[in-house]
Design a protein around this motif. Structure first.
Motif, PDB file in Angstrom:
ATOM      1  N   LEU A  23       0.750  -1.162  -0.073  1.00 52.92           N
ATOM      2  CA  LEU A  23      -0.028  -0.056  -0.152  1.00 52.92           C
ATOM      3  C   LEU A  23       1.112   1.192  -0.148  1.00 52.92           C
ATOM      4  N   LEU A  24       0.529   2.268  -0.775  1.00 58.60           N
ATOM      5  CA  LEU A  24       1.192   3.511  -0.734  1.00 58.60           C
ATOM      6  C   LEU A  24       0.591   4.257   0.223  1.00 58.60           C
ATOM      7  N   VAL A  25       1.199   4.563   1.544  1.00 61.73           N
ATOM      8  CA  VAL A  25       0.750   5.711   2.568  1.00 61.73           C
ATOM      9  C   VAL A  25       1.620   6.517   2.693  1.00 61.73           C
ATOM     10  N   ASP A  31      -4.124  12.448   4.166  1.00 59.76           N
ATOM     11  CA  ASP A  31      -4.803  12.793   5.481  1.00 59.76           C
ATOM     12  C   ASP A  31      -5.970  12.919   5.669  1.00 59.76           C
ATOM     13  N   LEU A  32      -6.354  11.723   6.420  1.00 58.26           N
ATOM     14  CA  LEU A  32      -8.009  11.417   6.568  1.00 58.26           C
ATOM     15  C   LEU A  32      -8.477  11.904   8.047  1.00 58.26           C
ATOM     16  N   THR A  33      -7.543  12.699   8.700  1.00 56.37           N
ATOM     17  CA  THR A  33      -8.039  13.070  10.218  1.00 56.37           C
ATOM     18  C   THR A  33      -9.287  13.801   9.896  1.00 56.37           C
ATOM     19  N   GLY A  34     -10.149  13.165  11.131  1.00 57.00           N
ATOM     20  CA  GLY A  34     -11.325  13.800  11.182  1.00 57.00           C
ATOM     21  C   GLY A  34     -12.473  13.487  10.223  1.00 57.00           C
ATOM     22  N   ARG A  35     -12.219  12.285   9.408  1.00 58.88           N
ATOM     23  CA  ARG A  35     -12.919  11.735   8.302  1.00 58.88           C
ATOM     24  C   ARG A  35     -13.511  10.616   9.211  1.00 58.88           C
ATOM     25  N   ASP A  52      -7.724  -0.792   6.734  1.00 57.47           N
ATOM     26  CA  ASP A  52      -6.435  -0.400   7.621  1.00 57.47           C
ATOM     27  C   ASP A  52      -5.396   0.753   6.990  1.00 57.47           C
ATOM     28  N   ALA A  53      -5.597   0.934   5.892  1.00 58.17           N
ATOM     29  CA  ALA A  53      -4.785   2.162   5.036  1.00 58.17           C
ATOM     30  C   ALA A  53      -5.497   3.473   5.758  1.00 58.17           C
ATOM     31  N   MET A  54      -6.947   3.396   5.488  1.00 59.12           N
ATOM     32  CA  MET A  54      -7.636   4.656   5.940  1.00 59.12           C
ATOM     33  C   MET A  54      -7.531   4.910   7.264  1.00 59.12           C
ATOM     34  N   ALA A  55      -7.351   3.729   8.156  1.00 58.25           N
ATOM     35  CA  ALA A  55      -7.300   4.162   9.775  1.00 58.25           C
ATOM     36  C   ALA A  55      -5.650   4.642   9.923  1.00 58.25           C
ATOM     37  N   GLU A  56      -4.707   4.029   9.049  1.00 57.31           N
ATOM     38  CA  GLU A  56      -3.558   4.792   9.189  1.00 57.31           C
ATOM     39  C   GLU A  56      -3.284   5.982   8.821  1.00 57.31           C
ATOM     40  N   ALA A  57      -4.283   6.442   7.874  1.00 59.15           N
ATOM     41  CA  ALA A  57      -4.190   7.616   7.328  1.00 59.15           C
ATOM     42  C   ALA A  57      -5.151   8.805   8.382  1.00 59.15           C
ATOM     43  N   GLY A  58      -5.545   8.165   9.294  1.00 63.16           N
ATOM     44  CA  GLY A  58      -6.110   9.078  10.459  1.00 63.16           C
ATOM     45  C   GLY A  58      -7.737   8.908  10.412  1.00 63.16           C
ATOM     46  N   ALA A  59      -8.140   8.302   9.599  1.00 59.93           N
ATOM     47  CA  ALA A  59      -9.807   8.178   9.398  1.00 59.93           C
ATOM     48  C   ALA A  59     -10.288   7.362  10.814  1.00 59.93           C
ATOM     49  N   ASP A  60     -11.533   7.525  10.995  1.00 57.93           N
ATOM     50  CA  ASP A  60     -12.268   6.767  12.144  1.00 57.93           C
ATOM     51  C   ASP A  60     -12.952   5.875  11.110  1.00 57.93           C
ATOM     52  N   VAL A  61     -12.741   4.553  11.200  1.00 57.00           N
ATOM     53  CA  VAL A  61     -12.849   3.433  10.082  1.00 57.00           C
ATOM     54  C   VAL A  61     -14.327   2.557  11.001  1.00 57.00           C
ATOM     55  N   CYS A  62     -15.322   2.378  10.179  1.00 52.46           N
ATOM     56  CA  CYS A  62     -16.586   1.289  10.599  1.00 52.46           C
ATOM     57  C   CYS A  62     -16.357   0.410   9.317  1.00 52.46           C
TER      58      CYS A  62
END
Length: 83
Positions: A23-25, A31-35, A52-62
């Motif tokens: 994955l390219l992170v 930056d998905l902080t606050g998303r 996993d990649a979105m959580a790594e980038a700062g997102a709250d994941v469901c």
């Protein structure tokens, strides 16, 4: 763990034992902080890799999956991101 190569030092494995994909992170770019991200099929395979990649980038994941046990196990793995 960063892997050197064509993508520079920002390429990472997805973390699944059977998966060799990278994955390219790069948090300067993604930056998905606050998303909030809702990932259907997020309990395995490509869906889990994306979650996993979105959580790594700062997102709250469901995540959503059809098998409760598999979804619960994937959610526990995603908690390592502190979300």
């Amino acid at each position: 763990m960063p892997l050197p190569g064509a993508w520079g030092n920002n390429a990472q494995t997805c973390g699944l034992p059977h998966c060799g994909s990278r994955l390219l992170v790069d948090n300067d770019i993604l930056d998905l902080t606050g998303r909030v991200a809702l990932v259907t099929g997020g309990n395995g395979g490509i869906g889990f890799g994306m979650a996993d990649a979105m959580a790594e980038a700062g997102a709250d994941v469901c995540i959503w999956g059809t098998r409760k046990e598999k979804t619960d196990a994937a959610a526990e793995k995603l908690k390592r991101h502190g979300r």
